[in-house]
Design a protein around this motif. Structure first.
Motif, short mmCIF file in Angstrom:
data_model
loop_
_atom_site.label_atom_id
_atom_site.label_comp_id
_atom_site.label_asym_id
_atom_site.label_seq_id
_atom_site.Cartn_x
_atom_site.Cartn_y
_atom_site.Cartn_z
N ARG A 1 0.89 -1.17 -0.01
CA ARG A 1 -0.02 0.07 0.03
C ARG A 1 0.92 1.26 0.09
O ARG A 1 1.98 1.47 0.32
N GLU A 2 0.20 2.52 -0.48
CA GLU A 2 1.01 3.57 -0.50
C GLU A 2 1.86 4.04 0.80
O GLU A 2 0.97 3.96 1.80
N GLY A 3 2.96 4.04 0.65
CA GLY A 3 3.70 4.59 1.89
C GLY A 3 4.14 3.45 2.74
O GLY A 3 4.98 3.71 3.91
N THR B 1 -8.98 1.48 -9.54
CA THR B 1 -7.97 2.34 -10.14
C THR B 1 -8.18 2.43 -11.75
O THR B 1 -7.96 3.67 -12.01
N ARG C 1 8.18 3.35 -10.89
CA ARG C 1 8.01 3.80 -9.57
C ARG C 1 6.90 4.88 -9.47
O ARG C 1 6.23 5.20 -8.57
N GLU D 1 0.68 4.93 -10.39
CA GLU D 1 -0.25 5.09 -9.30
C GLU D 1 -0.34 3.41 -9.04
O GLU D 1 -0.53 3.35 -7.68
N ARG E 1 3.26 3.47 -6.64
CA ARG E 1 2.87 4.01 -5.35
C ARG E 1 2.00 2.91 -4.61
O ARG E 1 2.06 2.69 -3.40
N THR E 2 1.05 2.07 -5.35
CA THR E 2 0.61 0.96 -4.89
C THR E 2 1.02 0.04 -5.84
O THR E 2 1.18 0.16 -6.83
#
Length: 768
Positions: free
Chosen positions: A133-135, A154, A493, A496, A514-515
């Motif tokens: 997951r993002e982050g 998405t 990278r 999305e 990002r995901t």
């Protein structure tokens, strides 16, 4: 029992080099095959898988696309119808090693990104869907339904369907490929890059323009009838070893073989067939009657020289060299071609090829004397700036002698990956013709986009520029397979969402958007059971034979889905229950997919019945079958008048090609033994002629950085061990994917847009 993967990564300081071999296979090939199977699968599983590999009631090799013998051609399959690298491919897929949630909990993505491709691949089979997951710093489990919902939402959130990129590799089955392109076009884009864009796209472009169909024109049976086989830019001993058996049988029947390559390849020198006494206890079979050690990129000049000589001999003795009836009745453009090569500059041929003129004359005389000649080539030709022109020069020489459309003769681009040709037949191409798109639209009552999509290079450019926002891949290892590694990784990278349908961990999973999602799938070796019962799939080999493949092993994990099921379930999440395509029915019964293939794909009428024949069926090929060239612009085979072109390098520079070791297939690294070239326990090596090394001021074994020079900037690949090796002078070689960092994204072949991985201008610098 789950088998442990190596804990330690590659230590390049341990690399050892020795004298390269002048023969391939032998009993060593058997022992290595068995050892890898026992290590990864255990004894019982090894026996069960290898006895079914490439057999009628078994599964197609997940490695190369070399064809199996067919009874219709008077041939019979051997008890062991596989090679060493095929056995390694099966061991990799049927391994008992597993990669699940516990593995990803132990290893943050940042740590995995520092590992080598070899270490990643050796960890084992993926067993459950994972999400980054993002982050987040770690992948974590996700349910199948949530994974499909995330992907669908998405995709629906994009401003334009063309912001999505849908990649695939050659290992995908025909059924999955057909559904994949149907999903993508239902979504509204033709962005369907595939691995063909990076390998044989140049062959397809050249053959489509000159013969009307972008495929080879020979069968396996033709090899047993040929007088002469010319093998150019190809290493059968490593990339498709079963071809060596065909060459051995051709030699026994009286054929002569010409090998044209910058490196002496063991498999083309001598073959010790482990399935006969001569190969086990004797010296084996010498294969190449002539080895022309050509400079990288000099093949266009070489074939122009051959054409020049054939034409000169015909002028001196009319009616004795050319097939006049064929040239006059079935070809177009002969006069322009003859005028171009008639004025050949032999000084340029000398510079381009580095060959002795007497050897070129000998080979031309072999062509003139042969009544049945086969021309084979692989990526040694297709990955140059002038690749398409080079292949049209091969066609020119074949046309002069009428070597298309008769037994024992023809054009043979030897495609590497299993079913890469079938993917294209099923519609996985960003530029499918109107005839296919219209048939698809009529069959499913859906609007199909007509604007051409992005190929691999353009897809990377789009992601780099922020125009490509979702990257979805069925199979393959995009990050490792593509050029300009640093740029490509930045491009991925920036997305999305990245989604990879995979069997094993690879470099692309640790270069996330990002995901990111990893969706694990069944392999070729495994049983595929759906609502309609146990299923089989179909594939197409490099000689247009379509046949069934049936996995027999229990799946690596009960949570795995087939590629067909993954595509169908994503489609249902993306389009909803009212979509005109019956995705649910297709998932449950693959016969229903094949019925539609039979109505849409040219040459596939009656598909369900024909693939159930013991050896499948052969797709139609008009130039091969009837000497008709209706697919060209004139309705005849096309001669091509090309400028003489070859790469030139400055003082202190070398021309470098990327290649495979004997212990890998494409980006899958099986091990660290390139025994034919004498390299053990490492991969960061660069092969350079001893005199070139000395003139450049380097010693054998010295550590060097490879620095490529391109118009935009330099690119550096550090810490390669220089290996004195009998390359052509001025040329060098290094393994991919390690050397892919040196290939500029914009360094591409004209017309085909294929990355130029076989003629990279480099200099060597001492490693600091």
């Amino acid at each position: 029992m789950t088998r442990k993967a190596p804990r330690r990564d590659v230590d390049e300081n341990q690399v050892e080099t020795s004298t390269p071999k002048d023969w391939a296979a032998g009993i060593t090939g058997v022992t290595v095959s068995l050892a890898r199977g026992l290590e990864q699968m255990g004894a019982g599983r090894t026996v069960r898988t290898l006895r079914l590999l490439n057999q009628r009631d078994g599964f197609d090799c997940p490695g190369c696309a070399w064809p199996e013998p067919r009874e219709a051609d008077g041939q019979r399959r051997k008890l062991a119808e596989f090679c060493e690298n095929g056995a390694k491919a099966v061991a990799e897929e049927a391994t008992r090693r597993r990669v699940g949630a516990e593995f990803f909990a132990r290893h943050p993505v940042a740590e995995l990104a520092e590992r080598t491709d070899y270490w990643l691949g050796q960890q084992g089979r993926l067993t459950e869907p994972m999400v980054l997951r993002e982050g987040a710093t770690h992948y974590e489990p996700i349910s199948w339904d949530e994974a499909f919902a995330l992907t669908a939402s998405t995709l629906r959130g994009l401003d334009d369907p063309n912001e999505a990129i849908f990649y695939t590799s050659g290992r995908t089955s025909n059924e999955a490929a057909f559904l994949y392109q149907l999903l993508v076009r239902s979504f509204g884009t033709n962005n369907l890059p595939d691995c063909s864009n990076m390998c044989h796209e140049s062959s397809g472009a050249a053959l489509a323009a000159t013969t009307g169909i972008g495929k080879g024109s020979v069968s396996l049976a033709d090899f047993h009838q040929a007088d002469l086989i010319v093998v150019v830019g190809q290493n059968p001993g490593t990339n498709h070893p079963r071809m060596l058996s065909a060459l051995e049988e051709a030699k026994a029947a009286g054929a002569r073989i010409v090998a044209v390559n910058p490196l002496p390849e063991a498999g083309l020198m001598r073959f010790k067939n482990p399935q006969n006494v001569r190969g086990v206890a004797g010296k084996g079979t010498p294969l190449a009657d002539e080895f022309a050690q050509i400079k990288l990129g000099g093949d266009l000049a070489f074939f122009q020289a051959l054409g020049h000589l054939l034409l000169a001999w015909e002028r001196a003795a009319p009616g004795t060299v050319l097939d006049r009836a064929f040239v006059e009745g079935s070809t177009h453009g002969f006069e322009e071609y003859a005028e171009r090569v008639g004025g050949l500059d032999w000084a340029e041929v000398d510079e381009a090829t580095g060959l002795d003129r007497e050897q070129i004359v000998r080979i031309a005389r072999m062509l003139a004397d042969s009544q049945r000649t086969i021309y084979c080539w692989a990526m040694g030709l297709t990955q140059h700036k002038h690749a398409v022109a080079t292949i049209t020069e091969i066609v020119n020489v074949a046309l002069l002698r009428g070597m298309i459309g008769k037994p024992g003769a023809g054009l043979c681009p030897v495609r590497g990956h299993s079913n890469v040709q079938g993917d294209r037949t099923m519609g996985v191409w960003e530029k499918m013709p109107e005839s296919f798109l219209g048939a698809l639209e009529r069959e499913f009552d859906i609007p199909v986009p007509r604007a051409h999509g992005w190929d691999t290079v353009d897809a990377i450019r789009a992601m780099r520029d922020g125009r490509g926002k979702v990257f979805f891949a069925v199979g393959g290892n995009f990050a490792a397979a593509t050029p300009d590694s640093e740029l490509t990784e930045r491009a991925l990278r920036s997305c999305e969402l990245t989604v990879h349908v995979s069997t094993k961990l690879n470099r692309s999973h640790v270069v996330p958007g990002r995901t990111a999602l990893i969706l694990p799938t069944l392999g070729r070796t495994e049983r595929d059971t759906q609502a309609g019962g146990e299923q089989f799939v179909t594939v197409e080999d490099s000689m247009s034979v379509v046949h069934a493949s049936r996995g027999r092993l229990h799946p690596a994990d009960d949570k795995l889905l087939s590629e067909v099921a993954i595509i169908c379930r994503l489609a249902k999440a993306l389009f909803g229950a009212d979509h005109p395509v019956p995705w649910q029915e297709f998932e449950g019964d693959y016969d229903l997919i094949r019925e539609r293939i039979g109505r849409v794909v040219p040459g596939c009428a009656g598909y369900n019945a024909r693939v159930r024949e013991p050896d499948g069926f052969v797709l139609p090929h008009a130039p091969r079958d009837s000497r008709e060239f209706t697919g060209t612009r004139t309705g005849k085979a096309e001669f091509t008048a090309n400028e003489l072109e070859f790469p030139k390098v400055g003082t202190g520079r070398l021309l470098l090609q990327t290649l495979r070791s004997h212990d890998q297939y494409n980006t899958t690294i099986y091990g660290l033994s390139d025994r034919y070239r004498g390299v053990e326990d490492g991969r960061r090596v660069v092969f350079v002629h001893p005199q070139d090394l000395a003139e450049l001021g380097f010693a054998d074994g010295e550590l060097v950085d490879l620095v490529s020079e391109w118009s935009d900037r330099e690119r550096r690949a550090p810490r390669f061990r220089a290996v004195a090796y009998p390359c052509a002078r001025g040329c060098a070689a290094a393994y991919f994917p390690e050397a892919n960092a040196l290939v500029a994204l914009d360094s591409v072949a004209k017309t085909s847009n294929t990355p130029v991985s076989k003629s990279i201008v480099v200099r060597l610098e001492p490693t600091s």
